[in-house]
Design an enzyme around this catalytic site. Structure first.
Site, PDB file in Angstrom:
ATOM      1  N   ASP A   1      -7.614  -5.488 -10.161  1.00 40.56           N
ATOM      2  CA  ASP A   1      -7.278  -4.904 -11.463  1.00 40.56           C
ATOM      3  C   ASP A   1      -6.599  -5.923 -12.371  1.00 40.56           C
ATOM      4  OD1 ASP A   1      -7.740  -2.399 -12.518  1.00 40.56           O
ATOM      5  OD2 ASP A   1      -6.193  -1.415 -11.313  1.00 40.56           O
TER       6      ASP A   1
ATOM      7  N   GLU B   1     -12.828   7.779 -14.412  1.00 39.81           N
ATOM      8  CA  GLU B   1     -11.713   8.515 -13.808  1.00 39.81           C
ATOM      9  C   GLU B   1     -11.476   9.846 -14.525  1.00 39.81           C
ATOM     10  OE1 GLU B   1      -8.169   6.219 -13.116  1.00 39.81           O
ATOM     11  OE2 GLU B   1      -7.044   7.965 -12.431  1.00 39.81           O
TER      12      GLU B   1
ATOM     13  N   ASP C   1      -3.961  -1.367  -9.731  1.00 39.78           N
ATOM     14  CA  ASP C   1      -2.554  -1.397 -10.170  1.00 39.78           C
ATOM     15  C   ASP C   1      -1.846  -0.091  -9.808  1.00 39.78           C
ATOM     16  OD1 ASP C   1      -3.677   0.249 -12.070  1.00 39.78           O
ATOM     17  OD2 ASP C   1      -3.023  -0.926 -13.807  1.00 39.78           O
ATOM     18  N   SER C   2      -2.561   0.837  -9.164  1.00 41.08           N
ATOM     19  CA  SER C   2      -1.911   2.009  -8.560  1.00 41.08           C
ATOM     20  C   SER C   2      -0.838   1.559  -7.574  1.00 41.08           C
ATOM     21  CB  SER C   2      -2.945   2.887  -7.847  1.00 41.08           C
ATOM     22  OG  SER C   2      -3.750   2.123  -6.983  1.00 41.08           O
TER      23      SER C   2
ATOM     24  N   GLU D   1      -9.114  -1.615 -17.981  1.00 42.28           N
ATOM     25  CA  GLU D   1      -9.155  -0.259 -18.537  1.00 42.28           C
ATOM     26  C   GLU D   1      -9.522  -0.291 -20.010  1.00 42.28           C
ATOM     27  OE1 GLU D   1      -5.669   2.116 -17.793  1.00 42.28           O
ATOM     28  OE2 GLU D   1      -5.673   1.617 -15.666  1.00 42.28           O
TER      29      GLU D   1
ATOM     30  N   LYS E   1     -11.345  -5.721 -12.903  1.00 42.52           N
ATOM     31  CA  LYS E   1     -11.503  -4.436 -13.593  1.00 42.52           C
ATOM     32  C   LYS E   1     -10.510  -4.363 -14.738  1.00 42.52           C
ATOM     33  CE  LYS E   1      -9.882  -0.382 -11.710  1.00 42.52           C
ATOM     34  NZ  LYS E   1      -8.937   0.105 -12.730  1.00 42.52           N
TER      35      LYS E   1
END
Ligand code: KIV
Length: 270
Positions: free
Chosen positions: A92, A188, A53-54, A123, A121
């Site tokens: 993501d 991260e 999602d960057s 978070e 993925k």
């Protein structure tokens, strides 16, 4: 054709990545958001492509990853999977798309069935969501340490786990996400010593970004390692275009440096 027939070109799978951890072979990973970059990465023998999602920041120009929607990730995952034949693809789950176990599983199913991802993925130590997805046979990568989707809660992007208590919490979360069934972990922006401890204690592959050289592999945002990110590049990234003449050569140099543990150096670590 047998239901067990394999394609003539073999795409990496989770068992290959697990075997790489066991053999001590470093796993190389970059983000990609379109078919052309995914194709280049395949040619450079990248192991894992992350449709992160960057993209909200480096492709869409937002100030954070929070505005990214499921439609955005699905669109870019489809593009990447059309351009890629060999690399393992992780997509993501964006902000609020995994707020409950059912929502997480439904959105993960879209990314796998319609997007072509092999893993999703999410978070945070979202144990209930991870357990539920794993029960539905959805492969899950957890993401701990700095959590960009919590930007408004944290107020800044900062190294996590510098204090002993915080380091112990991240270690406990890492053990818990593995226990919940996650088959990979992205760490991260944590101190290299903490990332090393987690990598040694977990049986699943641990991929670091700003987490030192002792992780099982490394991931970077592709625009950062090509020196074309919008913002000042973070300390943990490296501009590979400075030493090469083409994007393909830069990606190849990155893969070589990850495989030989030349990247990240101490100057890219915390
Ligand atoms: O979205 C992303 O690109 C990521 C990486 C920074 C790990 O989550």
């Amino acid at each position: 054709m047998s239901q067990y027939a394999t394609h003539s070109v073999k795409q990496k799978n989770i068992a290959d990545l697990q075997a790489m951890k066991q053999a001590g072979e470093k796993i190389s990973s970059l983000t990609a958001y379109d078919a052309s970059f995914a194709g280049l990465m395949d040619r450079a023998a990248i192991d894992v492509i992350l449709v992160g999602d960057s993209l909200g920041m480096v492709v869409q120009g937002h100030a954070s990853t929070l505005p990214v929607s499921m439609q955005d990730i699905l669109y870019h995952t489809q593009a990447v999977s059309r351009g890629c034949q060999l690399a393992f693809i992780i997509a993501d789950l964006p902000f609020m798309s995994h707020a409950t176990p059912l929502l997480a599983a439904e959105n993960a199913a879209l990314l796998i069935q319609q997007g072509g991802a092999q893993m999703v993925k999410l978070e945070g130590a979202c144990l209930a969501e991870i357990e539920f997805m794993v029960q539905q046979s959805i492969p899950v990568c957890a993401h701990l340490g700095l959590l960009p989707q919590s930007f408004y809660q944290q107020g800044k992007y900062a190294v996590q786990g510098k204090e002993e208590k915080e380091a112990q919490r991240i270690l406990a979360e890492a053990l818990a996400v593995e226990q919940a069934g996650a088959q990979m972990l992205i760490l991260e922006c944590v101190p290299a010593s903490l990332a090393k401890q987690i990598t040694q204690q977990l049986t699943i592959p641990v991929i670091g970004i700003g987490a030192g050289v002792d992780c099982d592999g490394q991931v970077l945002v592709v625009y950062d390692m090509l020196g074309i990110g919008l913002a000042t590049p973070p300390r943990f990234t490296k501009d590979y275009m400075q030493q090469t003449e083409s994007i393909f050569a830069a990606i190849q140099a990155y893969v070589d440096e990850v495989k030989s543990s030349c990247f990240p150096s101490l100057s890219h670590s915390f």
